[in-house]
Scaffold this motif. Structure first.
Motif, PDB file in Angstrom:
ATOM      1  N   ASP B  85     -29.166 -71.068  30.104  1.00 50.40           N
ATOM      2  CA  ASP B  85     -30.310 -70.332  30.662  1.00 50.40           C
ATOM      3  C   ASP B  85     -31.449 -71.270  31.049  1.00 50.40           C
ATOM      4  OD1 ASP B  85     -30.639 -70.834  27.846  1.00 50.40           O
ATOM      5  OD2 ASP B  85     -32.374 -69.480  27.881  1.00 50.40           O
ATOM      6  N   SER B  91     -29.418 -70.150  35.253  1.00 49.90           N
ATOM      7  CA  SER B  91     -28.097 -69.813  34.733  1.00 49.90           C
ATOM      8  C   SER B  91     -27.131 -70.971  34.958  1.00 49.90           C
ATOM      9  CB  SER B  91     -27.535 -68.548  35.386  1.00 49.90           C
ATOM     10  OG  SER B  91     -26.994 -68.857  36.663  1.00 49.90           O
ATOM     11  N   ALA B 235     -18.338 -65.996  24.865  1.00 48.15           N
ATOM     12  CA  ALA B 235     -18.934 -66.024  26.202  1.00 48.15           C
ATOM     13  C   ALA B 235     -18.664 -64.695  26.892  1.00 48.15           C
ATOM     14  CB  ALA B 235     -18.340 -67.163  27.030  1.00 48.15           C
ATOM     15  N   ASN B 242     -18.627 -68.760  33.395  1.00 46.86           N
ATOM     16  CA  ASN B 242     -19.289 -69.443  32.277  1.00 46.86           C
ATOM     17  C   ASN B 242     -18.347 -69.530  31.087  1.00 46.86           C
ATOM     18  OD1 ASN B 242     -20.473 -67.899  29.730  1.00 46.86           O
ATOM     19  ND2 ASN B 242     -20.449 -66.387  31.385  1.00 46.86           N
ATOM     20  N   SER B 357     -25.355 -62.320  29.395  1.00 46.58           N
ATOM     21  CA  SER B 357     -25.214 -63.159  28.201  1.00 46.58           C
ATOM     22  C   SER B 357     -25.408 -62.358  26.921  1.00 46.58           C
ATOM     23  CB  SER B 357     -26.215 -64.306  28.246  1.00 46.58           C
ATOM     24  OG  SER B 357     -26.286 -64.862  29.540  1.00 46.58           O
ATOM     25  N   LEU B 381     -25.069 -69.073  26.158  1.00 46.28           N
ATOM     26  CA  LEU B 381     -26.171 -68.275  26.704  1.00 46.28           C
ATOM     27  C   LEU B 381     -26.263 -68.648  28.181  1.00 46.28           C
ATOM     28  CD1 LEU B 381     -28.127 -66.220  25.418  1.00 46.28           C
ATOM     29  CD2 LEU B 381     -29.894 -67.937  25.760  1.00 46.28           C
ATOM     30  N   SER B 382     -25.475 -67.911  28.979  1.00 45.55           N
ATOM     31  CA  SER B 382     -25.208 -68.347  30.352  1.00 45.55           C
ATOM     32  C   SER B 382     -26.381 -68.180  31.291  1.00 45.55           C
ATOM     33  CB  SER B 382     -24.000 -67.580  30.902  1.00 45.55           C
ATOM     34  OG  SER B 382     -24.222 -66.191  30.793  1.00 45.55           O
TER      35      SER B 382
END
Lengths: 266, 424
Positions: B85, B91, B235, B242, B357, B381-382
């Motif tokens: 993030d 992202s 994920a 991701n 996320s 935490l994409s």
């Protein structure tokens, strides 16, 4: 079954074949079958029977719209076979044009068997290249069905040889880079592509994408073995005030196109 | 049968999944892309430039953050976040886009197109296009342009044209259809910057390789911090970029569980979800053979999720293989569960996650409670939640009526909920 005898007969007459596309189920299943019969009466040699699909990436707005409306009104994959039987009974060639997932879901062998049983000639597969078509090629060969794959202006000589080497019936040459839909002019790319395709195969080469008028049909018919018309025919139905008016307009345009292919090489 | 077939075996397969189910017109472009990409990744000029951009533009390596207050809601397990993030544009999407934008230049193309759901990939593509001087058009479902209006404005500020797609479900799948139509017509000048690990070969493999950096960094960072590998990596999985990015470096670490969290929407039984591995069936969509939400005629079923980025009826083919081989497992997370995790991370750690996320965070809450306090969980935490502020504020009823203040929602967790882990 094969559309090859029809294409050979047209060639013997000194003209290109006329191939007309309509989707099953628009405006209704019966209505679409009536429209296909009207095409045959007007002089269409082969009907390309479209299977409506939720995600038609090769189609422009006219055919997308007809597909969405057909699906909304409840058309099912099995209705395709009724259309095939009707087209066959009307005396024209019956090729089914379908994106691949409906056939996969139905079962490739089962679809091929049911298509052959209905009297269908084969499949046109816009999103299935021969490289991915092992199951279909086996099933089609077993049932004696045509395998119509596409070539494009971007196709390299290697790809043209690879694609035509796996084709049966004819080769579908897409006239322009793009999706289905009427265009003001078909362009030189089509003629060049037909010539490059003929260099690697003896199969008939038919041209689609963009043809909408008798004059265009005549022009394309001078260098191609078949002229494929889709969106212009579909639009007669989608933009009609009533189903009757749509049929009338459809038959008139199909007649104009049929005249076009007949005077192409006169 | 034909001696001239270029490929005796279908290319680009992950087990039986993957392939190239696209119009013939695109095959030359896919072959050119693969050739240029394979040459580029062994060319120091390319890898050096990409690495420099990662370091000086994106902000790589992204850090990992331990989140002890959030972990109290995860059965007391130890939870680490891989902070994609914090990347420029917010992202993980930038990792792939910079790679593909550099390839676009190498192919001599001047225009890029992209599909976007939440807008993250569209923003990343618009950013890379601005950076490298490329024309950019982003296709976005009309419904998504409405729920992600902020990202639409961001893309336009960056100079991209945003086209709202009004066909079909007006979400991500329809944006992909429209991008393919554009690409077929304009392939001579245009590269399609596909944003996830699906689509025709070489996209699933190429996009994975551009995101693989996430797992490479994270694995070392966890080892450096804790001295051992995590027990679980979580994920979220829409297309799955991701997830594959963080999973891939752990594939050979067979003791590490890889868990993908799909959008469970209103619940599997409601039929309104995007949980392809719960009720999808293998089929073809957008160029790949993989799990697809489809009806008995093979028509795509529209997906549903509070998260625009996970609202997609298909999933990357490599995930289909990982699931079938058992190397990874996939679970649905409902909208409610994801939004609860969103709220908890904000309140306990001061981090607003992307709603996408938040599905991974909700997965960590489940797994932590199952595994207990000894467990070590790594969460990708994409993306960050700035784009989701409006959706979240509406969800939690935080938007003031004119002239009237709304009190914050009652919460039971801020006071400390050390006992929660024992409830499971």
């Amino acid at each position: 079954m094969s559309v090859r005898p029809i294409l050979d007969a047209c060639r013997a007459e000194g003209r290109a074949a006329l191939i007309g596309y309509l989707p099953v189920g628009f405006p209704s299943v019966d209505g679409s079958i009536e429209a296909m019969e009207a095409l045959v009466r007007a002089g269409v040699d082969i009907v390309e029977i479209g299977v409506p699909y939720s995600d038609p990436v090769m189609d422009g707005p006219v055919i997308q719209d007809a597909a969405v409306r057909a699906l909304e009104s409840g058309v099912r994959l099995k209705d395709t076979f009724a259309a095939v039987r009707a087209v066959r009974a009307a005396g024209a060639g019956a090729l089914v044009m379908t994106y691949w997932n409906p056939v996969l879901r139905y079962g490739v062998d089962r679809f091929a068997a049911d298509l052959a049983a209905a009297g269908g000639d084969g499949l046109i597969t816009p999103d299935l290249i021969p490289d991915e078509a092992g199951d279909w090629i086996r099933a089609a060969d077993e049932q004696g069905l045509d395998k119509v794959f596409l070539v494009a202006p971007s196709s390299t000589p290697e790809r043209l040889a690879a694609v035509t080497g796996r084709s049966r019936g004819f080769v579908y040459a897409t006239a322009v880079m793009g999706v289905t839909g009427a265009r003001a002019s078909v362009g030189d790319a089509a003629e060049d592509l037909v010539a490059r395709t003929r260099a690697v195969t003896d199969l008939p080469v038919c041209v689609g994408l963009g043809v909408s008028t008798g004059d265009q049909a005549s022009q394309v018919g001078r260098f191609a073995d078949g002229v494929i018309v889709g969106s212009a025919l579909v639009r007669c139905l989608t933009e009609a005030q009533s189903p009757e008016a749509g049929l009338k307009e459809l038959e008139q345009l199909a007649g104009e196109l049929a005249d076009g292919v007949r005077k192409g090489r006169a | 049968m034909s001696p001239s077939m270029p490929h005796a075996e279908p290319v680009g397969r992950f087990g039986r999944f993957g392939g190239r189910y696209v119009p013939e017109a695109l095959i030359p472009a896919l072959e050119q892309l693969e050739e240029v990409w394979r040459k580029a990744v062994v060319d120091p000029a390319f890898t050096g430039e990409l690495e420099r951009l990662h370091r000086t533009y994106t902000g790589r390596p992204s850090i990992i953050t331990e989140v002890p207050r959030f972990a109290e809601h995860c059965g007391g397990a130890r939870v680490l976040l891989k902070r994609e993030d914090l990347n420029h544009t917010g992202s993980h999407k930038i990792n792939n886009v910079l790679g593909q934008a550099l390839l676009t230049k190498r192919m001599g193309k001047t225009r890029v197109i992209a599909e976007t759901g939440a807008g993250q990939h569209g923003v990343a593509t618009a950013t890379a296009a601005a950076l490298l001087g490329l024309e950019c058009v982003v296709y976005m479902g009309k419904k998504d342009t409405e729920r992600q209006a902020l990202n639409v404005a961001r893309m336009r500020l960056l100079g991209a044209e945003v086209v709202a797609v009004e066909h079909g479900s007006q979400t991500l799948k329809d944006a992909v259809n429209e991008a393919f139509r554009d690409w077929v017509a304009n392939v001579a000048t245009t590269h399609y910057v596909l944003g996830t690990v699906t689509g025709p070969h070489p996209f699933p493999e190429m996009v994975r390789e551009f995101h693989r950096v996430i797992g490479i960094e994270a694995r070392q960072q966890v080892l450096d911090l804790v001295g051992r590998l995590p027990d679980v990596v979580c994920a979220c999985v829409g297309g799955g970029s991701n997830a594959i990015g963080i999973f891939h470096r752990f594939l050979d670490d067979t003791a590490v569980r890889l868990v993908g969290l799909e959008a469970g929407g209103s619940g599997i039984e409601s039929g309104k979800h995007a949980a392809r591995f719960s009720s999808g069936i293998p089929g073809v969509l957008h160029g790949a053979y993989t799990y697809v939400l489809q009806d008995e005629d093979g028509q795509t079923i529209e997906s549903h999720s509070v998260s625009a980025g996970l609202d997609y009826p298909s999933v990357g083919p490599e995930h289909a293989l990982l699931r079938e081989s058992g190397r990874a497992e996939y679970r649905p997370i409902t909208d409610d569960e994801a939004m609860e995790a969103f709220r908890l991370l904000a309140r306990t750690e001061g981090i607003l996650p992307a709603i996408e996320s938040a599905h991974a965070l909700a997965g960590a809450m489940q797994l932590g409670r199952e595994l207990g306090p000894e467990a070590l969980i790594l969460v990708n935490l994409s993306g960050r939640g700035d784009k989701d502020v409006h959706t979240a504020a509406e969800w939690f009823g935080l938007i003031d009526a004119p002239g009237k203040a709304t009190p914050p929602p009652a919460t039971e967790d801020e006071a400390g909920t050390k006992g929660m882990g024992q409830q499971q």
